[in-house]
Design an enzyme around this catalytic site. Structure first.
Site, PDB file in Angstrom:
ATOM      1  CG  HIS A 129       5.613 -27.718 -31.751  1.00 33.43           C
ATOM      2  ND1 HIS A 129       6.070 -26.461 -32.088  1.00 33.43           N
ATOM      3  CD2 HIS A 129       6.386 -28.135 -30.706  1.00 33.43           C
ATOM      4  CE1 HIS A 129       7.073 -26.135 -31.276  1.00 33.43           C
ATOM      5  NE2 HIS A 129       7.279 -27.126 -30.441  1.00 33.43           N
ATOM      6  CG  ASP A 138      11.046 -25.003 -23.964  1.00 36.82           C
ATOM      7  OD1 ASP A 138      10.471 -23.929 -23.724  1.00 36.82           O
ATOM      8  OD2 ASP A 138      10.718 -25.744 -24.918  1.00 36.82           O
ATOM      9  CG  HIS A 183      10.943 -25.412 -29.186  1.00 38.90           C
ATOM     10  ND1 HIS A 183      11.091 -25.780 -27.858  1.00 38.90           N
ATOM     11  CD2 HIS A 183      11.968 -25.989 -29.863  1.00 38.90           C
ATOM     12  CE1 HIS A 183      12.169 -26.548 -27.742  1.00 38.90           C
ATOM     13  NE2 HIS A 183      12.715 -26.686 -28.941  1.00 38.90           N
ATOM     14  CG  ASP A 216       7.840 -23.970 -25.660  1.00 38.99           C
ATOM     15  OD1 ASP A 216       8.823 -24.116 -26.423  1.00 38.99           O
ATOM     16  OD2 ASP A 216       7.394 -24.882 -24.953  1.00 38.99           O
TER      17      ASP A 216
END
Length: 346
Positions: A119, A249, A163, A161
């Protein structure tokens, strides 16, 4: 055999007791690979600031390292402790070690690093995200840049991921030297709110940024569908190496997300990458741990990675998950939109 690069320094990054990103994530990964991996310490020492500046702005790196002296927060989600720079140094050394291993012919490498990184963009928060999502330096971007610096002609980053890796996308959005491919939960339903199909890159990088957003509750049956254009894209791109931003995740047991994948989806991705290596499409792979906040899933997923990397084909350790009809209809519309942007991979 899978080679895992581990250093105790990863554990020195401290977060509050109730924070989902904890040292137990790394310890679970190590427990998972166990005797199936060759575990080594980093063998290369590089300068933290100089290496981080391959992908991050100088002032951001300086701010992070200065904050290590006193501890604090980069934002409400992202902590820097007195031990964070120890963890970052260990991670940077592990990334440089992995580059040497790949160049020497090692084909499968696992880096269970922390803090995670995808991120983080040039200056920290990327693409207007509200926070850095627990991330401090972008590990996947750094190793990609180190590989290019070491002579690799091109690198692919496959981000699985839940995200979207907004930082990695930001860093490589205008270059064709790194092909960023991401599967993630629909950005309208999950942080950081980026990663739409029409975000395809600009300038020299146009067509080398491929986002595949998945509706909440997407199961193994539909994830297998999106792996086909991803494999086709990788075959056409022929990267020197594949860097995997490995977030566990997307699993149905993760407490922070809403996808419905089992470890079978991850196994399919691992098998795909091994196949590309065996067929000479790419020379090797390095898996960098990103998210995933159920430690048992990290343990079992890491073991599955070791088994596949070691040549085992049958690693079905959970039941396959299915997607209900309404979500499948939405998914099919998304695939049609994706096909319009990337027809060459279908």
């Amino acid at each position: 055999m899978l080679v895992t690069v581990y250093d105790e320094g990863y554990l020195r990054h401290e977060t509050p007791a109730d924070h989902p990103e904890s040292p137990n994530r790394v310890l679970s990964a190590l427990s998972g690979v166990g005797e199936l991996a060759k575990i080594i310490r980093p063998t290369v020492n590089v300068d933290l600031i100089e290496t981080a500046e391959l992908v991050h702005e100088y002032h951001y790196v300086e701010y992070v390292t200065s904050l290590c002296a006193i501890g604090g927060r980069l934002d409400p989600d992202t902590y820097v402790s007195r031990g964070t720079c120890d963890a970052l140094t260990s991670s940077i050394n592990a990334l440089a070690t992995a580059v040497n291993l790949l160049k020497s012919g090692v084909r499968h490498i696992y880096l269970p690093l922390r803090p995670p990184g995808h991120h983080v963009g040039f200056r920290g928060r990327a693409l207007l995200a509200p926070t850095q999502g627990f991330c401090v330096l972008n590990n996947a971007a750094i190793i990609s840049s180190l590989l290019l610096k070491s002579g690799a002609s091109r690198v692919a980053v496959l981000d699985i991921d839940a995200h979207h890796g907004n930082g990695t996308q930001e860093i490589f959005y205008s270059t064709s030297k790194v092909f960023y491919i991401s599967t993630h939960q629909d950005p309208r339903t999950l942080y950081p709110g980026t990663g739409y199909v029409n975000e395809v890159g600009v300038g020299d990088g146009e067509g080398f940024n491929m986002n595949i957003p998945l509706p909440p509750m997407t199961g193994d049956d539909l994830f297998k569908v999106v792996l086909k254009p991803i494999e086709n894209a990788l075959r056409q791109y022929k990267p020197s190496y594949i860097v995997v931003s490995l977030g566990f995740d997307s699993h149905f047991l993760d407490p922070l997300t809403n996808l419905n994948l089992s470890l079978n989806s991850y196994i399919e991705a691992f098998l795909m990458i091994r196949r590309l290596i065996e067929e000479g499409v790419t020379e090797g792979s390095v898996y960098v741990l990103e998210g995933g906040y159920n430690t048992d899933v990290i343990r079992q997923g890491s073991r599955a990675l070791a088994m596949v990397s070691n040549g085992i084909d049958q690693v079905n350790i959970e039941y396959y998950t299915k997607t209900n009809g309404e979500i499948a209809k939405y998914f099919n519309k998304m695939i049609e939109q994706h096909r319009a942007f990337f027809p060459q991979y279908y």
